[in-house]
Design an enzyme around this catalytic site. Structure first.
Site, mmCIF file in Angstrom:
data_model
loop_
_atom_site.group_PDB
_atom_site.id
_atom_site.type_symbol
_atom_site.label_atom_id
_atom_site.label_comp_id
_atom_site.label_asym_id
_atom_site.label_seq_id
_atom_site.Cartn_x
_atom_site.Cartn_y
_atom_site.Cartn_z
ATOM 1 N N HIS A 163 -3.289 0.146 -3.673
ATOM 2 C CA HIS A 163 -3.222 -1.083 -2.880
ATOM 3 C C HIS A 163 -3.112 -2.232 -3.873
ATOM 4 O O HIS A 163 -3.886 -2.277 -4.828
ATOM 5 C CB HIS A 163 -4.478 -1.230 -2.015
ATOM 6 C CG HIS A 163 -4.734 -0.015 -1.169
ATOM 7 N ND1 HIS A 163 -4.059 0.236 0.009
ATOM 8 C CD2 HIS A 163 -5.548 1.048 -1.356
ATOM 9 C CE1 HIS A 163 -4.465 1.398 0.513
ATOM 10 N NE2 HIS A 163 -5.366 1.910 -0.299
ATOM 11 N N CYS A 178 -9.546 17.798 -4.344
ATOM 12 C CA CYS A 178 -10.457 18.933 -4.305
ATOM 13 C C CYS A 178 -10.408 19.711 -5.621
ATOM 14 O O CYS A 178 -11.172 20.654 -5.804
ATOM 15 C CB CYS A 178 -10.104 19.847 -3.140
ATOM 16 S SG CYS A 178 -8.374 20.357 -3.141
ATOM 17 N N GLU A 230 -3.460 18.935 -3.226
ATOM 18 C CA GLU A 230 -4.882 18.847 -3.576
ATOM 19 C C GLU A 230 -5.477 17.520 -3.099
ATOM 20 O O GLU A 230 -6.251 16.885 -3.797
ATOM 21 C CB GLU A 230 -5.051 18.963 -5.096
ATOM 22 C CG GLU A 230 -4.425 20.201 -5.705
ATOM 23 C CD GLU A 230 -2.921 20.037 -6.040
ATOM 24 O OE1 GLU A 230 -2.384 18.950 -5.776
ATOM 25 O OE2 GLU A 230 -2.324 20.995 -6.545
ATOM 26 N N SER A 231 -5.110 17.052 -1.907
ATOM 27 C CA SER A 231 -5.626 15.847 -1.243
ATOM 28 C C SER A 231 -4.671 14.659 -1.363
ATOM 29 O O SER A 231 -3.530 14.778 -0.957
ATOM 30 C CB SER A 231 -7.059 15.533 -1.645
ATOM 31 O OG SER A 231 -7.911 16.590 -1.186
ATOM 32 N N SER A 269 0.857 -1.179 0.000
ATOM 33 C CA SER A 269 0.000 0.000 0.000
ATOM 34 C C SER A 269 0.891 1.225 0.000
ATOM 35 O O SER A 269 1.925 1.240 0.675
ATOM 36 C CB SER A 269 -0.902 0.033 1.238
ATOM 37 O OG SER A 269 -1.903 -0.963 1.177
#
Lengths: 114, 114
Positions: free
Chosen positions: A68, A83, A62-63, A55
């Site tokens: 995974h 966003c 921006e986030s 992972s």
């Protein structure tokens, strides 16, 4: 209410070696981020599962983007949570780029794009 | 194709102090993870924005949870991305728990639950 966008890319049929190679996987994510015009902030979380699988989450201005992998099944999934909506064509370009980078089939799902 | 679930919780009207407090935010996420019956693997990524705001991603045995906050707007959003569907009632319990932990209003969106 703050709006945000979530894109999911489901990977299948990829070789275990690629899905268990952190460099390959990180490069695939970095390319996705660059293509989307987003900006890593220099913080990531990594976990290697035993005996295989990984992972990786990379924080962005921006986030975040994350992946995974399940090498034993040849599968993985990538999520981009942002966003800021990427430019037109991002989903198809990313789908194709991930398929190429991971040598698998990739199905894109735009699960939130409000 | 591997299935996965994405839940988004949009927070608004929360005090800036809570949204800029890493301990408060991390505890809210940890409680969410515990309630969902999921398992942190011990790896997280954190970023503090200047002059305020933070991002936190926590890797789980069942994928990841993340939060991004905008104290200046009183907003945040939490995403849970998981290969294992939480028990019934998780969304409403988590919505209420986040509202309580962050002293704001929370709207839940289940954006992928296939």
């Amino acid at each position: 209410m703050h709006r945000n966008h979530v894109y999911v890319f489901d990977v299948a049929g990829a070789p275990a070696a690629a899905l268990d190679d952190l460099d390959v996987v990180r490069t695939a994510l970095s390319d996705l981020v660059a293509d989307a015009g987003l900006h890593p902030v220099g913080s990531e979380a990594v976990h290697r599962f035993a005996p295989q699988g990984l992972s990786l989450a990379i924080l962005l201005a921006e986030s975040h983007v994350a992946v995974h992998t399940w090498p034993e099944h040849g599968t993985a999934y990538v999520t981009l949570t942002t966003c800021r909506r990427p430019a037109d064509g991002f989903v198809e370009r990313t789908r194709a780029a991930l398929a190429d980078a991971l040598s698998g089939e990739v199905v894109a799902r735009t699960v939130a794009d409000a």
